[in-house]
Design an enzyme around this catalytic site. Structure first.
Site, PDB file in Angstrom:
ATOM      1  CG  HIS A 249      -1.938  -1.094   1.222  1.00 45.29           C
ATOM      2  ND1 HIS A 249      -3.212  -0.972   0.733  1.00 45.29           N
ATOM      3  CD2 HIS A 249      -1.844  -2.373   1.669  1.00 45.29           C
ATOM      4  CE1 HIS A 249      -3.864  -2.115   0.872  1.00 45.29           C
ATOM      5  NE2 HIS A 249      -3.055  -2.989   1.444  1.00 45.29           N
TER       6      HIS A 249
ATOM      7  CE1 TYR B  67      -2.189  -4.958   9.283  1.00 44.00           C
ATOM      8  CE2 TYR B  67      -2.289  -2.727   8.451  1.00 44.00           C
ATOM      9  CZ  TYR B  67      -2.528  -4.074   8.295  1.00 44.00           C
ATOM     10  OH  TYR B  67      -3.095  -4.533   7.139  1.00 44.00           O
TER      11      TYR B  67
ATOM     12  CG  ASN C 162      -7.899  -4.383   0.957  1.00 35.93           C
ATOM     13  OD1 ASN C 162      -7.215  -3.401   1.239  1.00 35.93           O
ATOM     14  ND2 ASN C 162      -7.390  -5.593   0.854  1.00 35.93           N
TER      15      ASN C 162
HETATM   16 FE1  HDE Z   1      -2.368  -4.886   5.429  1.00 39.17          FE
HETATM   17  N1  HDE Z   1      -0.564  -4.093   5.914  1.00 39.17           N
HETATM   18  N2  HDE Z   1      -1.705  -6.706   5.948  1.00 39.17           N
HETATM   19  N3  HDE Z   1      -4.102  -5.761   4.772  1.00 39.17           N
HETATM   20  N4  HDE Z   1      -3.039  -3.129   4.849  1.00 39.17           N
HETATM   21  C1  HDE Z   1      -0.221  -2.804   5.797  1.00 39.17           C
HETATM   22  O1  HDE Z   1       0.896  -1.507   7.414  1.00 39.17           O
HETATM   23  C2  HDE Z   1      -0.599  -6.950   6.672  1.00 39.17           C
HETATM   24  C3  HDE Z   1      -4.427  -7.069   4.817  1.00 39.17           C
HETATM   25  C4  HDE Z   1      -4.287  -2.820   4.413  1.00 39.17           C
HETATM   26  O2  HDE Z   1      -3.156   3.404   4.114  1.00 39.17           O
HETATM   27  C5  HDE Z   1       1.100  -2.482   6.430  1.00 39.17           C
HETATM   28  O3  HDE Z   1       1.267   0.697   7.777  1.00 39.17           O
HETATM   29  C6  HDE Z   1      -0.521  -8.343   6.988  1.00 39.17           C
HETATM   30  C7  HDE Z   1      -5.818  -7.264   4.564  1.00 39.17           C
HETATM   31  C8  HDE Z   1      -4.357  -1.422   4.075  1.00 39.17           C
HETATM   32  O4  HDE Z   1      -1.508   3.245   5.530  1.00 39.17           O
HETATM   33  C9  HDE Z   1       1.504  -3.816   7.058  1.00 39.17           C
HETATM   34  C10 HDE Z   1      -1.607  -8.923   6.409  1.00 39.17           C
HETATM   35  C11 HDE Z   1      -6.319  -6.019   4.340  1.00 39.17           C
HETATM   36  C12 HDE Z   1      -3.101  -0.905   4.339  1.00 39.17           C
HETATM   37  C13 HDE Z   1       0.375  -4.727   6.643  1.00 39.17           C
HETATM   38  C14 HDE Z   1      -2.354  -7.888   5.767  1.00 39.17           C
HETATM   39  C15 HDE Z   1      -5.238  -5.095   4.465  1.00 39.17           C
HETATM   40  C16 HDE Z   1      -2.303  -1.988   4.818  1.00 39.17           C
HETATM   41  C17 HDE Z   1       2.096  -1.851   5.503  1.00 39.17           C
HETATM   42  C18 HDE Z   1      -2.009 -10.386   6.392  1.00 39.17           C
HETATM   43  C19 HDE Z   1      -7.757  -5.635   3.986  1.00 39.17           C
HETATM   44  C20 HDE Z   1      -2.629   0.510   4.107  1.00 39.17           C
HETATM   45  C21 HDE Z   1       2.236  -0.410   5.949  1.00 39.17           C
HETATM   46  C22 HDE Z   1      -2.215 -10.950   7.630  1.00 39.17           C
HETATM   47  C23 HDE Z   1      -8.729  -5.964   4.984  1.00 39.17           C
HETATM   48  C24 HDE Z   1      -2.897   1.384   5.269  1.00 39.17           C
HETATM   49  C25 HDE Z   1       1.420  -0.309   7.118  1.00 39.17           C
HETATM   50  C26 HDE Z   1      -2.486   2.800   4.951  1.00 39.17           C
HETATM   51  C27 HDE Z   1      -0.967  -1.844   5.217  1.00 39.17           C
HETATM   52  C28 HDE Z   1       0.336  -5.999   7.014  1.00 39.17           C
HETATM   53  C29 HDE Z   1      -3.524  -8.164   5.037  1.00 39.17           C
HETATM   54  C30 HDE Z   1      -5.420  -3.686   4.280  1.00 39.17           C
HETATM   55  C31 HDE Z   1       2.873  -4.342   6.689  1.00 39.17           C
HETATM   56  C32 HDE Z   1       0.580  -9.005   7.777  1.00 39.17           C
HETATM   57  C33 HDE Z   1      -6.572  -8.591   4.576  1.00 39.17           C
HETATM   58  C34 HDE Z   1      -5.587  -0.685   3.544  1.00 39.17           C
HETATM   59  O5  HDE Z   1       1.537  -3.738   8.456  1.00 39.17           O
END
Ligand code: HDE
Length: 705
Positions: A88, A375, A161
């Site tokens: 993202h 996160y 999402n």
């Molecule tokens: Fe994320 N995801 N994600 N994700 N995600 C990040 O956090 C992660 C997942 C989502 O505008 C990171 O600050 C793991 C699902 C959004 O700043 C990180 C897993 C969904 C955003 C991270 C998922 C999301 C992130 C990267 C699997 C939808 C952007 C930078 C277990 C429901 C937020 C950050 C923004 C961002 C980890 C899966 C949505 C690395 C480990 C499912 C919208 O922490």
């Protein structure tokens, strides 16, 4: 203060015409603080005398290390970047508020849902997932939809999402799916694109991804803009009321303007014409007072529903169709203010799934559990220390007291003596204390069983909802899915990966698999993949999952591009503008030169764009208002010809004046124009045209893209 030595020779500047471009001290043209400007200082507050020249020993001599103003300026510049988000990375944010419709106290004690009409400030960041920070907006990709609610009981981050399911069931696979989707590590390309071997290799070996794959191959991954996207919390969460009663919930965001997507051929061209298409759209909408709005919806259910539902509600690769469990709309979110500074707010905002407030709790969804770990961790890396919550964009907007102290960039340390508790200092001096009644209480959910690394059997059906999504789409949308798969798999170089994918598609739908195989030129379908659980054919189509089955019927919030030439009828332009304004839409004028054209009544109409910079792909519909002579100038212009052929290929409605026929003939449109072409002569025609635009596209065009 002594003035910096000024050079007197060789730096007087270069004169172009009557304009002097100063290369020297800046003294000749630069304004000075004495003329009413703020005084320029360095970061320590020292007034700056000369910001044009480094300190040198002799005019042509070496630079001096003593020049601390220069050193500080360059030092700061060298450290301007922080790591981009690992996923993202490319995103765009806006401020706004959430307004609660009625009290939801029976469902949740969350403070923001208690009082009718109460507003809670929010910050939202939309994003793509795979591309780097500088990638283009219209990548085929999932969009992030992350909302930070600054509630009176702390921040609640709903980090969702624009697609209600995810690729994987367990967080331990996240690094793998993301590595596979991003650029291949040896080549560092393709960026912001899943059309490559690594992605499809991983996917074709991961049957649990099939439902999400159907979504990402659909028009959902090509949103017209952030304003036209749904949002989903994806996981099952819990709402907990004041009595401790818990209700499961899935969160939904519904855009007031309806859901809308572009088509692939448009997306490819928009990325070239305006890589910031989505950013620009949000910026323009908010700056012009057209504040985008979404409604927040709850799908709530109890343990009994969960036990009887076709799939495990803890499985993030599954959704609950709205036809089975309707979405209750509980409030609206309005985005009405852009950040003053992109970096300070949008780049530094730190969303965290573990940010929940009293009254909202987690389920045991294994993906959500893993996210709750990730996160916080990622913020330390990106923002450089534990005090990222002190940044205004991340700080709660409610009172906050604790005994945390020190660390990098600490803005707020506890005042006074007490920096621990319990203490016996008493009163205010003793600092804050906990409250069983007011504090966050984790729901006391029973959990037992052996420590295992194992997926539940209830997570094993990977194809049934993939099929349900496919059959819920209109034929046009299904065709887009076929085309998308054919495109992506055609970019895959290893034939066995293509075949492996076809093996999965057969478990979703034989005819669909066949159409993809036909598009790839594969004569014989490979054997179907062996499913862990046979695909169910009895799941009813869910119309709510289709975009085209849910038209909004209005052009509000959309954009009409009007190509004009000399000789255009100024009254018609005005009439069209009036009709577009009345519809709550936007009209922009495109001309061979940005200086505009001379209308038939001799008035000059200034254009918003030169034709090269505003192809028809950046508009929802177009009109070609040309004069008899003026149209001749377009015949020679490739961008003008593309304007028409693309509008035609993209099923756009095209309003036109008679002389445009010459341009249509030049680009080879059929003589017998279809009903998507609307002749415009009078103000009344303009009104009818704009009403027609509510249909958004004229799909009944056999040779479209
Ligand atoms: Fe994320 N995801 N994600 N994700 N995600 C990040 O956090 C992660 C997942 C989502 O505008 C990171 O600050 C793991 C699902 C959004 O700043 C990180 C897993 C969904 C955003 C991270 C998922 C999301 C992130 C990267 C699997 C939808 C952007 C930078 C277990 C429901 C937020 C950050 C923004 C961002 C980890 C899966 C949505 C690395 C480990 C499912 C919208 O922490």
């Amino acid at each position: 203060m002594a003035r910096a030595p000024r050079a007197t020779r060789g730096n007087k500047g270069v004169v172009y015409g009557d304009q002097q471009i100063v290369r020297g001290t800046g003294g000749e043209t630069n304004q000075r603080a004495e003329e009413g400007y703020d005084l320029l200082t360095d970061a320590q507050g020292h007034p700056v005398a000369d910001d044009q020249n480094t300190l040198r020993q002799g005019v042509r001599g070496p630079a001096l290390i003593e020049d601390s103003h220069f050193r500080e300026k360059i030092f700061h510049f060298d450290h301007e970047r922080i790591p981009e988000r690992v996923v993202h990375a490319r995103g765009y944010g806006a401020h706004g508020y959430f307004e609660n419709y009625t009290s939801q106290a029976d469902l949740t004690r969350a403070d923001l849902f208690q009082r009718e009409g109460e507003r809670t400030p929010v910050f939202v960041r939309f994003s793509t997932v795979a591309g780097n920070k500088g990638s283009s907006d219209l990548a085929r990709d999932v969009r992030g939809f992350a909302v930070k609610f600054y509630t009176q009981e702390g921040n609640w981050d709903l980090v969702g999402n624009n697609i209600p399911v995810f690729f994987i069931q367990d967080a331990i696979k996240f690094p793998d799916i993301i590595h596979a989707a991003k650029q291949e590590p040896d080549k560092e390309f393709p960026q912001a694109a899943t059309a490559h071997d690594n992605f499809w290799d991983f996917i074709s070996l991961t049957p649990e991804s099939m439902h999400m794959v159907m979504w990402i191959m659909s028009d959902r991954t090509l949103p017209r803009s952030f304003r036209f996207m749904e949002g989903f919390g994806v996981h099952t969460f819990r709402l907990v009321n004041a009595k401790g009663k818990s209700t499961f919930v899935k969160f939904h965001w519904k855009p007031k303007l309806g859901v809308q997507s572009v088509i692939w051929n448009e997306a490819v061209k928009i990325n070239g014409a305006d890589p910031d298409f989505h950013r620009r759209d949000l910026w323009n909408a908010i700056q012009t007072g057209n504040f985008p709005e979404w409604e927040l919806g709850f799908q709530t259910f109890d343990e009994e529903f969960a036990a009887n539902f076709d799939f495990d509600v803890l499985d993030p690769t599954k959704l609950i169709p709205e036809e089975i469990l309707p979405v209750q709309l509980v409030g609206r979110m309005v985005l009405d203010r852009m950040p003053e500074n992109f970096f300070v707010e949008t780049e530094q905002v730190a969303f965290m799934t573990q940010n929940v407030v009293p009254g909202i709790d987690f389920s045991n969804d294994p993906l959500l559990q893993g996210r709750n770990f990730s996160y916080l961790d990622t913020q330390l890396k990106r923002l450089g220390g534990p005090n990222f919550t002190h940044l205004p964009i991340n700080a709660p907007k409610c009172p906050m007291h604790n005994f945390q102290q020190d660390g990098h960039m600490a803005f707020h340390n506890p005042a006074g003596r007490a920096n621990y508790e319990p203490n016996s200092w008493g009163g205010k001096i003793g600092g804050p204390r906990e409250s069983v009644e007011r504090g966050f209480q984790t729901l006391a959910v029973e959990a037992d069983g052996p420590k295992v690394r194992q997926r539940p059997d209830t997570f094993a059906d990977h194809y049934s909802q993939a099929r349900q999504f496919l059959i819920s789409q209109s034929p046009i949308e299904q065709q887009h899915m076929t085309d998308a798969l054919v495109f992506e798999l055609s970019k895959v170089e290893v034939p066995t990966i293509r075949l492996r994918m076809l093996g999965h598609l057969r478990n979703i739908d034989e005819a669909f698999a066949q159409s993809v195989a036909d598009g790839l030129g594969i004569a014989e379908l490979p054997p179907a993949a062996t499913p862990a659980v046979a695909t169910r054919n009895d799941l009813a189509a869910s119309d709510a999952l289709s975009i085209l089955k849910n038209p909004v019927g209005t052009f509000a919030g959309r954009k009409l591009g009007v190509l004009i030439t000399d000789g255009v009828d100024a009254k018609l332009v005005d009439a069209l503008k009036a009709a577009i304004d009345a519809a709550g839409a936007v009209m922009e004028l495109v001309a061979p030169m940005v200086g505009g054209v001379v209308a038939s009544d001799g008035t000059r109409i200034v254009a918003h764009h030169k034709i090269d910079g505003a192809p028809s792909v950046v508009f929802d519909a177009v009109a070609i208002l040309v004069g008899d002579e003026g149209v001749l100038s377009l015949l020679k212009l490739p961008p003008a010809r593309d304007f028409v052929t693309d509008a035609y290929a993209h099923y756009k409605f095209v309003g036109f004046t008679d002389p445009a026929a010459k341009l249509f003939a030049r680009v080879g449109l059929p003589d017998d124009l279809d009903d998507g072409f609307v002749p415009l002569k009078t103000a009344r025609d303009a009104k009818t045209f704009v009403t027609t635009l509510g249909q958004m596209r004229f799909w009944d065009r056999p040779d479209g893209a």
